[in-house]
Design a protein around this motif. Structure first.
Motif, PDB file in Angstrom:
ATOM      1  N   SER A  26       0.841  -1.194   0.000  1.00  0.00           N
ATOM      2  CA  SER A  26       0.000   0.000   0.000  1.00  0.00           C
ATOM      3  C   SER A  26       0.878   1.246   0.000  1.00  0.00           C
ATOM      4  N   GLY A  27       0.374   2.305  -0.617  1.00  0.00           N
ATOM      5  CA  GLY A  27       1.104   3.567  -0.631  1.00  0.00           C
ATOM      6  C   GLY A  27       2.308   3.568  -1.539  1.00  0.00           C
ATOM      7  N   SER A 167      -2.246   6.300   0.399  1.00  0.00           N
ATOM      8  CA  SER A 167      -1.947   4.882   0.700  1.00  0.00           C
ATOM      9  C   SER A 167      -2.643   3.902  -0.233  1.00  0.00           C
TER      10      SER A 167
END
Length: 225
Positions: A26-27, A167
Motif C-alpha cells: 500500500s502507498g 496509501s
C-alpha cells in the motif's frame, strides 16, 4: 496490499504467465514494463478478475475486484451512452453518489455527448475520471498516458502521486519511461511472462541507460540500406 503467488496463465497450449510472485504494498506505485507480448495486460486482467489463473491472489480488502479500479489501454464505450451516463454507471456500481459532476470534470470533457464519439485521448480521460470517482483502494492503469495531451499528462502525474499519498496501491504500465520515473517507487520488468528484474527508484537512471544500450544494439542503420 496485493500479493501474487505462483500465478500461471495459459491460452490453449501457449503459457503467457509463469509463476509470477510479488507483493505490492500500500502507498506505493509500481511500474510494469516489458516488450509487446510479455504478458503485462494478461497479468493485469488476472489481477482484476477478468481472467482465471492458477496460483493465489490475496489483498487486504476482499474481494479485490470490488475495490479495484482498472483503466484499460483501450477503454470500450457503448454507442448510445453519454460521458455523464458512463460516469454514473461506473460510480453506481460502487455505490457512490456523485454530486456536482460538472465541478469534478477536471479534464473539461463534453459529458452530454456520446462517449463513443470522443477522440482517443478524451475516451482515456473519461474512463480515468470514472475510475477515480469510484474511490477505489487499488488501481491498475494500463498505458494511461497514451493518447492524452501534455496538460492532461501533468494532471495525471499529480493524481497518481496524490493516490500514493492516500496509501493506495497503484500498478502502471507505460512505454514512456519519463512518466514512470516521475511516478513510480519501483519498476518491474516482465519478460516472457516472468518478472525478471525489480528496479528501485534510486536505480532508475542506471536502468534507463541499460535499456537504451540494449535497444540500440539493434542495427537501426539497416533502415537506410
Amino acid at each position: 496490499m496485493i500479493e501474487l503467488a505462483n500465478i500461471n496463465k495459459s491460452f490453449g497450449q501457449h503459457q503467457v504467465l509463469h509463476e509470477v510472485t510479488y507483493l505490492f504494498d500500500s502507498g506505493k506505485v509500481y511500474g510494469i514494463v516489458g516488450e509487446n507480448g510479455a504478458g503485462k495486460t494478461t497479468l493485469f486482467r488476472c489481477i482484476a478478475g477478468l481472467e482465471t489463473a492458477s496460483g493465489s491472489l490475496k489483498s487486504d480488502l476482499e474481494p479485490l475486484k470490488n475495490n479495484l479500479g482498472y483503466l484499460t489501454s483501450d477503454p470500450y464505450f457503448l454507442s448510445k451512452l453519454t460521458g455523464e451516463e458512463y460516469i454514473y454507471l461506473l460510480t453506481d456500481a460502487r455505490g457512490k453518489q456523485i454530486k456536482n459532476l460538472s465541478e469534478r470534470n477536471i479534464f473539461e470533457l463534453p459529458l452530454k455527448e456520446y462517449a463513443s464519439a470522443y477522440s482517443t485521448g478524451m475516451k482515456k480521460k473519461l474512463a480515468l475520471t470514472a475510475t477515480l470517482l469510484q474511490d477505489n483502494n487499488y488501481y491498475i492503469l494500463d498505458e494511461p498516458f497514451n493518447g492524452i495531451d501534455l496538460q492532461s499528462s501533468i494532471i495525471l502525474t499529480e493524481i497518481i502521486l496524490r493516490l500514493k499519498a492516500m496509501s493506495k496501491t497503484i500498478l502502471i504500465s507505460s512505454h514512456i519511461f519519463s512518466t514512470l520515473k516521475d511516478t513510480c517507487d519501483e519498476i518491474l520488468v516482465l519478460e516472457n511472462g516472468r518478472i525478471s528484474k525489480s528496479v528501485k527508484k534510486e536505480q532508475f537512471g542506471d536502468f534507463e541507460e541499460e535499456m537504451k544500450e540494449k535497444i540500440l544494439q539493434k542495427d537501426i542503420d539497416k533502415l537506410w540500406l
